[in-house]
Design a protein around this motif. Structure first.
Motif, PDB file in Angstrom:
ATOM      1  N   LYS A  34     -19.782  -3.091  -1.741  1.00  0.00           N
ATOM      2  CA  LYS A  34     -18.354  -3.180  -1.430  1.00  0.00           C
ATOM      3  C   LYS A  34     -18.027  -2.479  -0.117  1.00  0.00           C
ATOM      4  O   LYS A  34     -17.299  -3.007   0.726  1.00  0.00           O
ATOM      5  CB  LYS A  34     -17.555  -2.553  -2.580  1.00  0.00           C
ATOM      6  CG  LYS A  34     -16.046  -2.598  -2.388  1.00  0.00           C
ATOM      7  CD  LYS A  34     -15.339  -1.975  -3.596  1.00  0.00           C
ATOM      8  CE  LYS A  34     -13.829  -1.981  -3.405  1.00  0.00           C
ATOM      9  NZ  LYS A  34     -13.139  -1.346  -4.560  1.00  0.00           N
ATOM     10  N   LEU A  37     -19.339  -4.505   2.899  1.00  0.00           N
ATOM     11  CA  LEU A  37     -18.513  -5.688   3.143  1.00  0.00           C
ATOM     12  C   LEU A  37     -17.191  -5.306   3.795  1.00  0.00           C
ATOM     13  O   LEU A  37     -16.720  -5.986   4.714  1.00  0.00           O
ATOM     14  CB  LEU A  37     -18.260  -6.430   1.824  1.00  0.00           C
ATOM     15  CG  LEU A  37     -19.479  -7.119   1.197  1.00  0.00           C
ATOM     16  CD1 LEU A  37     -19.140  -7.661  -0.183  1.00  0.00           C
ATOM     17  CD2 LEU A  37     -19.984  -8.248   2.102  1.00  0.00           C
ATOM     18  N   GLU A 131     -21.202 -12.954  -0.141  1.00  0.00           N
ATOM     19  CA  GLU A 131     -21.159 -11.488  -0.221  1.00  0.00           C
ATOM     20  C   GLU A 131     -22.485 -10.867   0.191  1.00  0.00           C
ATOM     21  O   GLU A 131     -23.007  -9.953  -0.451  1.00  0.00           O
ATOM     22  CB  GLU A 131     -20.774 -11.024  -1.638  1.00  0.00           C
ATOM     23  CG  GLU A 131     -19.341 -11.364  -2.017  1.00  0.00           C
ATOM     24  CD  GLU A 131     -18.877 -10.602  -3.244  1.00  0.00           C
ATOM     25  OE1 GLU A 131     -19.729 -10.314  -4.117  1.00  0.00           O
ATOM     26  OE2 GLU A 131     -17.688 -10.267  -3.317  1.00  0.00           O
TER      27      GLU A 131
END
Length: 702
Positions: A34, A37, A131
């Protein structure tokens, strides 16, 4: 002081886990993904960097010619359209690179046969499209728990090609990334050089490994293999080598010595009214195959009907082939079977094994006693009681015992490798005190002696009558240190516990010891000691007019007294030790001792001196920490193994020897700890209950 003893009951702390997976090095894959990203950057792993130290320390060390020209590249720098998985994961995906880790690759190849097991190790939904942040993760079973290992996707390459494992499909990267995660877990790529298939099998499943010598096979071996296939056990096999030069030497029959093969199937075919057992194997190289009976191009396949031939016959140089059972026994030496357990992703049996485990360590001087050949120290090894409950109507129980040494591959970079380990099993009826166990164990005759081998895992399967048994895991040589895990599996219920002592200080610990002199005589003795101290140039700084003695004065008395006793060696009495000793006799908290208080303390010191001398068996003036355990018992202390281990580490020197001042410090420390426990005993029933962490904090042994 207390006239009676005090017992400490430890209450297990609540160790409920937040989940059944532990983050290796506290790296949370989801949180790291996370963050990368959000920051629009590719992950770079600080714990396993794209640097020479991640490759290895010797053959793959920073100055090795084998590492010249290696560049770390991400998959998109190696392939135009990299994929994590192309179609489905297959054993044919895995091709060995320039690293002797065929044992790992053979196990990974076997894993692909069982999708649910594979998904546990290789979590799905990882790719290079959605992702993507250059981060991947894999899960391995490590010594009783599953760990999630995070890596970045920078891989070692040379001339644009992967150096180590690759996939037969050049755009596929799950095998290379799996290998990198396993290398990180073990310290480096080079740490994976040389091994046994079952080591990786266990890390992939949490199962228990067994080895079978194919030169003395059990009569029902084919049935054992059939059953293992049905239960989805993982299997590997290898041909022994006589010297290092035979490693990966090819035989005329197309087999490779010192090389790990996967066993991926069994079958029976009928010919001339007899059934022929066949074993299906795979070479993790993806090539080089058996060329004898039932090989890919053998004429024997023409003897079968077309349907069966089409079902079984393998064609193509893919490393996969069949062998007849008697050929398998003729050419191969070792069979390794990993039986799935409740720790595995699944265990395909209606009656799973009952399992228990214990994690501990061998500490030099404390409990690293070596095998039975070393009688003087063997009794100090960790000991475990197993009670086998037989099923009604059955007179025997099946038990698997598995001993595993921990983290030894990581130690290769600093010259440590696998120790020779094994265990012994005895019929045992009762528990005894430490001093009694010392004599008892030396006279007992073992029912089971496992082999001692320099492997991570040593496992045995035993048929035993119901009853109570003592298992003693050891290194072959004494004074060798390592952490270990001992696991026990039974078909029926069992109880499993460490042989240990309750934590207790007997009443005599707190009572004044006999000095064999009257109070008048002691007063004169006391005046003589203090008078000698006054002669010291510094004595007047410590001796007070009201005839109280301070820690500084006690230190002077100790130095002067012990200098006359050659049977006592000291490293000098520290002020901390003297303050501890004063504190246990200082009833009013003044920090100094009056005559009666000093008499109590002196009586304890003379008692401890007698105990020290008695247990200094070699008359060296010091005491081996192994002897410390017996000395503590003589002084009235019963301590659990964990605390004795900490005391040995705290008070023993680099050679694991305890001198007299360290012994006095240890006694003073224990007196203080149990004095606190006595004051906590509000009911005055001689028992206090403490949490494990509370006890460790109170004893300051963390």
């Amino acid at each position: 002081m207390a006239p009676t003893g005090i017992t400490v009951h430890l209450v297990k702390d609540d160790c409920s886990s937040k989940g059944n997976v532990t983050y290796y090095l506290d790296q949370d894959y989801k949180q790291l993904l996370k963050k990368c990203l959000q920051e629009k950057r590719l992950f770079e792993d600080p714990y396993f960097p794209a640097e020479p130290k991640s490759l290895g320390h010797n053959k793959l060390g920073p100055w090795s010619p084998d590492t010249v020209g290696i560049k770390w590249k991400r998959p998109q720098e190696i392939s135009q359209c990299p994929q994590f998985i192309c179609e489905n994961m297959k054993w044919t995906d895995i091709c060995q690179g320039h690293l002797g880790n065929c044992w790992f690759l053979a196990a990974a190849g076997s894993l692909t046969i069982y999708p649910r097991l594979l998904e546990r190790v290789v979590p799905p939904q990882q790719n290079f499209q959605t992702e993507y942040a250059g981060i991947f993760h894999f899960q391995f079973w490590q010594y009783g728990k599953w760990v999630d290992v995070v890596i970045d996707d920078r891989l070692p390459t040379k001339n644009g090609e992967l150096v180590f494992v690759s996939s037969a499909q050049k755009s596929e990267f799950w095998p290379a990334l799996l290998e990198k995660a396993y290398a990180k877990l073990n310290g480096s790529y080079e740490a994976l050089e040389g091994g046994w298939v079952n080591e990786a099998f266990v890390d992939f499943t949490g199962g228990v490994d067994e080895s079978i010598d194919l030169k003395t096979p059990p009569p029902n071996l084919f049935y054992i293999i059939q059953t293992a296939v049905e239960k989805r056990s993982l299997m590997g096999t290898s041909i022994n080598i006589q010297n290092p030069y035979e490693t990966e030497m090819r035989t005329p029959e197309g087999l490779v010595k010192g090389h790990a093969y996967s066993i991926i199937g069994v079958s029976e075919v009928e010919h001339n009214n007899r059934r022929i057992p066949l074993i299906k194997l795979r070479n993790p190289w993806g090539e080089v195959e058996w060329n004898g009976r039932w090989s890919d191009n053998s004429q024997l396949w023409s003897l079968l009907d077309n349907a069966l031939k089409d079902k079984l016959q393998v064609k193509g140089e893919d490393g996969e082939f069949w062998m007849q059972m008697d050929d398998f026994l003729r050419y191969f030496d070792t069979l390794e079977i990993c039986t799935l357990t409740p720790d595995s992703a699944y265990s395909n049996t209606t009656k799973p094994w009952k399992n228990n485990s214990y994690t501990g360590k061998w500490v030099r001087g404390h409990n690293a006693g070596g095998c039975r050949n070393h009688r003087a120290t063997f009794w100090t090894n960790p000991q475990f009681l197993v009670t086998l409950d037989g099923e009604e109507g059955k007179h025997h129980c099946t038990m698997l015992a598995s001993l595993m040494q921990k983290d030894r591959r990581k130690g290769r970079a600093v010259g440590r490798d696998f120790l020779s380990i094994g265990f012994e099993i005895y019929k045992f009826d009762h528990m005894t005190q430490v001093s009694q166990r010392m004599n008892l164990i030396s006279s007992m005759i073992p029912m089971v002696l496992s082999p001692y081998v320099a492997k991570r895992d040593v496992t045995g399967r035993y048929i035993l009558p119901p009853g109570q048994y003592l298992i003693i895991p050891t290194t072959f040589m004494p004074h060798e240190e390592s952490s270990f895990i001992l696991r026990v599996f039974t078909e029926e219920n069992n109880t499993f516990k460490e042989v240990d002592c309750e934590i207790r200080a007997d009443g005599k610990v707190f009572q004044e010891s006999e000095l064999r002199m009257t109070m008048e005589e002691f007063t004169r003795h006391f005046q003589r000691l203090s008078g000698q101290a006054r002669e010291n140039i510094y004595a007047n700084l410590y001796w007070t007019k009201d005839q109280e003695i301070s820690p500084e004065e006690l230190q002077t008395i100790f130095v002067q007294t012990t200098s006359k006793h050659t049977h006592l060696k000291t490293d000098g009495f520290s002020m901390e030790t003297c303050e501890q000793l004063v504190k246990i006799a200082d009833n009013i908290g003044s920090g100094k001792l009056q005559l009666y208080e000093f008499k109590y303390l002196w009586s304890k010191i003379k008692e401890w001196e007698h105990i020290f001398t008695k247990h200094d068996q070699d008359r060296s003036g010091t005491m081996d920490v192994q002897e410390l355990r017996l000395a503590l018992e003589s002084a009235g202390f019963q301590l659990n193994n964990k605390m004795v281990e900490h005391l040995c580490l705290k008070y023993g020197d680099d050679l694991r020897r305890v001198d007299f001042d360290s012994f006095l410090s240890c006694m003073a420390h224990l007196m203080g700890v149990f004095g606190v426990c006595y004051r906590m005993d509000q009911n005055k029933d001689g028992v206090v209950s403490l949490g494990e962490q509370q006890w460790l904090q109170m004893t300051r042994l963390q």
